[in-house]
Write a protein that holds these residues in place. Structure first.
Motif, PDB file in Angstrom:
ATOM      1  N   GLY A   1     -12.830  15.345   9.828  1.00 43.73           N
ATOM      2  CA  GLY A   1     -12.564  16.904   9.930  1.00 43.73           C
ATOM      3  C   GLY A   1     -11.068  17.219   9.537  1.00 43.73           C
ATOM      4  N   ALA A   2     -10.097  16.475   9.132  1.00 39.59           N
ATOM      5  CA  ALA A   2      -8.753  16.717   8.835  1.00 39.59           C
ATOM      6  C   ALA A   2      -8.455  17.094   7.319  1.00 39.59           C
ATOM      7  CB  ALA A   2      -7.999  15.600   9.378  1.00 39.59           C
TER       8      ALA A   2
ATOM      9  N   VAL B   1      -7.728   9.755   2.025  1.00 41.73           N
ATOM     10  CA  VAL B   1      -8.709  11.271   1.728  1.00 41.73           C
ATOM     11  C   VAL B   1      -9.996  11.044   2.409  1.00 41.73           C
ATOM     12  CG1 VAL B   1     -10.059  12.414   0.051  1.00 41.73           C
ATOM     13  CG2 VAL B   1      -7.464  11.843  -0.362  1.00 41.73           C
ATOM     14  N   LEU B   2     -10.679   9.850   2.328  1.00 43.16           N
ATOM     15  CA  LEU B   2     -11.878   9.446   3.139  1.00 43.16           C
ATOM     16  C   LEU B   2     -11.786   9.584   4.600  1.00 43.16           C
ATOM     17  CD1 LEU B   2     -13.569   6.614   0.941  1.00 43.16           C
ATOM     18  CD2 LEU B   2     -14.077   9.154   1.005  1.00 43.16           C
ATOM     19  N   HIS B   3     -10.683   9.149   5.173  1.00 44.55           N
ATOM     20  CA  HIS B   3     -10.438   9.126   6.558  1.00 44.55           C
ATOM     21  C   HIS B   3     -10.221  10.642   7.094  1.00 44.55           C
ATOM     22  CE1 HIS B   3      -7.675   8.900  10.390  1.00 44.55           C
ATOM     23  NE2 HIS B   3      -8.566   8.172  10.599  1.00 44.55           N
TER      24      HIS B   3
ATOM     25  N   LEU C   1       0.779  -1.231   0.051  1.00 40.85           N
ATOM     26  CA  LEU C   1       0.122  -0.081   0.138  1.00 40.85           C
ATOM     27  C   LEU C   1       0.909   1.129   0.019  1.00 40.85           C
ATOM     28  CD1 LEU C   1      -2.565  -1.317   2.560  1.00 40.85           C
ATOM     29  CD2 LEU C   1      -3.060  -0.862   0.041  1.00 40.85           C
ATOM     30  N   PRO C   2       0.482   2.283  -0.722  1.00 42.15           N
ATOM     31  CA  PRO C   2       1.411   3.354  -0.892  1.00 42.15           C
ATOM     32  C   PRO C   2       1.415   4.604   0.025  1.00 42.15           C
ATOM     33  CG  PRO C   2      -0.490   3.583  -1.989  1.00 42.15           C
ATOM     34  CD  PRO C   2      -0.631   2.379  -1.514  1.00 42.15           C
ATOM     35  N   VAL C   3       0.477   4.581   1.222  1.00 43.52           N
ATOM     36  CA  VAL C   3       0.472   5.855   1.979  1.00 43.52           C
ATOM     37  C   VAL C   3       0.456   5.283   3.527  1.00 43.52           C
ATOM     38  CG1 VAL C   3      -1.404   7.513   2.740  1.00 43.52           C
ATOM     39  CG2 VAL C   3      -1.120   6.984   0.114  1.00 43.52           C
ATOM     40  N   VAL C   4       0.774   6.127   4.255  1.00 46.18           N
ATOM     41  CA  VAL C   4       0.647   5.891   5.648  1.00 46.18           C
ATOM     42  C   VAL C   4      -0.408   6.797   6.440  1.00 46.18           C
ATOM     43  CG1 VAL C   4       2.008   5.774   7.820  1.00 46.18           C
ATOM     44  CG2 VAL C   4       3.096   5.096   5.862  1.00 46.18           C
ATOM     45  N   ASN C   5      -1.269   6.332   7.098  1.00 46.36           N
ATOM     46  CA  ASN C   5      -2.233   7.120   7.661  1.00 46.36           C
ATOM     47  C   ASN C   5      -2.317   7.249   9.073  1.00 46.36           C
ATOM     48  OD1 ASN C   5      -4.935   8.565   7.528  1.00 46.36           O
ATOM     49  ND2 ASN C   5      -5.727   6.683   8.558  1.00 46.36           N
TER      50      ASN C   5
ATOM     51  N   GLU D   1      -1.018   3.432  10.127  1.00 43.62           N
ATOM     52  CA  GLU D   1      -1.491   2.231   9.300  1.00 43.62           C
ATOM     53  C   GLU D   1      -1.231   2.244   7.779  1.00 43.62           C
ATOM     54  OE1 GLU D   1      -5.871   1.655   9.726  1.00 43.62           O
ATOM     55  OE2 GLU D   1      -6.106   3.937   9.131  1.00 43.62           O
ATOM     56  N   TRP D   2      -0.887   1.365   6.861  1.00 43.71           N
ATOM     57  CA  TRP D   2      -0.880   1.257   5.576  1.00 43.71           C
ATOM     58  C   TRP D   2      -2.069   1.465   4.975  1.00 43.71           C
ATOM     59  CZ3 TRP D   2       3.722   2.575   3.407  1.00 43.71           C
ATOM     60  CH2 TRP D   2       4.846   2.384   4.019  1.00 43.71           C
ATOM     61  N   CYS D   3      -2.418   2.544   3.874  1.00 42.82           N
ATOM     62  CA  CYS D   3      -3.539   2.438   3.358  1.00 42.82           C
ATOM     63  C   CYS D   3      -3.519   2.769   1.843  1.00 42.82           C
ATOM     64  CB  CYS D   3      -4.394   3.246   4.065  1.00 42.82           C
ATOM     65  SG  CYS D   3      -4.134   5.124   4.214  1.00 42.82           S
ATOM     66  N   THR D   4      -4.615   2.978   1.218  1.00 40.76           N
ATOM     67  CA  THR D   4      -4.456   3.734  -0.149  1.00 40.76           C
ATOM     68  C   THR D   4      -4.491   4.973  -0.297  1.00 40.76           C
ATOM     69  OG1 THR D   4      -6.834   3.395  -0.479  1.00 40.76           O
ATOM     70  CG2 THR D   4      -5.739   1.500  -1.162  1.00 40.76           C
ATOM     71  N   HIS D   5      -4.470   5.849  -1.226  1.00 40.07           N
ATOM     72  CA  HIS D   5      -4.898   7.108  -1.281  1.00 40.07           C
ATOM     73  C   HIS D   5      -6.145   7.507  -1.030  1.00 40.07           C
ATOM     74  CE1 HIS D   5      -0.853   8.430  -2.684  1.00 40.07           C
ATOM     75  NE2 HIS D   5      -0.714   7.541  -3.594  1.00 40.07           N
TER      76      HIS D   5
END
Length: 191
Positions: free
Chosen positions: A132-133, A125-127, A98-102, A117-121
């Motif tokens: 509210g970030a 964005v949804l997170h 996965l490309p992004v760290v959330n 956590e590792w996640c998708t782009h």
């Protein structure tokens, strides 16, 4: 609670809140990062003209922008790295590549491994929207042509005297973009 812990204490005798250090990926002989989001240089011997000298490791000064970042040097080359990616790369398996760290709690300066956590782009964005970030600055701005790290690199290069024209060629952007970064007209929220 996992099998290894019982009321916050590791069954092997260690404390679960203990700070654990691991080598920074691609910089193992130079730096270590901790599960709590700290980073330090390691003790090492450095060849010097006709001799060697010892270098005692120390905690690195963290720098803050939208993310926490550090400057790492190896073999005369300095790179700017975000701390959350260094922590995740050292401590969190990324089996799905996965490309992004959330940041789970949306605090981009909380780099404890338990907050990452590792996640998708798209998930990232949804997170951000749900918590509210969300922001429309830096690389999250739809008009952005540079990543936050590239802007930090450009600002660093400008500070040490690199020419705006050479940077525009390196980053494949119009010279006015580099000029606007230099004067703070754009990317002003990226430190």
């Amino acid at each position: 609670m996992n099998e290894k812990t019982l009321y916050g204490v590791d069954k092997s005798g260690g404390n679960k809140d203990e700070e654990i250090w691991k080598g920074v990926v691609d910089y193992e002989a130079y730096y270590e990062v901790s599960n709590k989001g700290n980073i330090k240089s390691v003790d090492r011997v450095i060849p010097h003209i006709n001799s060697v000298r010892g270098m005692i490791g120390k905690c690195l000064k963290l720098q803050y922008g939208i993310y926490t970042y550090v400057r790492l040097s190896k073999e005369g080359n300095t790179k700017i790295k975000t701390l959350h990616r260094l922590v995740a790369s050292a401590f969190l398996p990324n089996r799905e590549n996965l490309p992004v760290v959330n940041h789970k709690n949306s605090d981009k300066h909380d780099n404890n491994v338990n907050n990452l956590e590792w996640c998708t782009h798209s998930y990232n964005v949804l997170h951000a929207l749900e918590n509210g970030a969300s922001r429309a600055i830096g690389e999250f701005n739809g008009k952005s042509v540079l990543t936050d790290i590239q802007v930090i690199d450009i600002k660093y290069e400008l500070s040490i005297g690199s020419s705006q024209k050479s940077l525009s060629l390196i980053y494949n952007v119009h010279p006015s973009t580099i000029s606007n970064i230099n004067t703070g007209k754009c990317y002003k929220d990226i430190l």
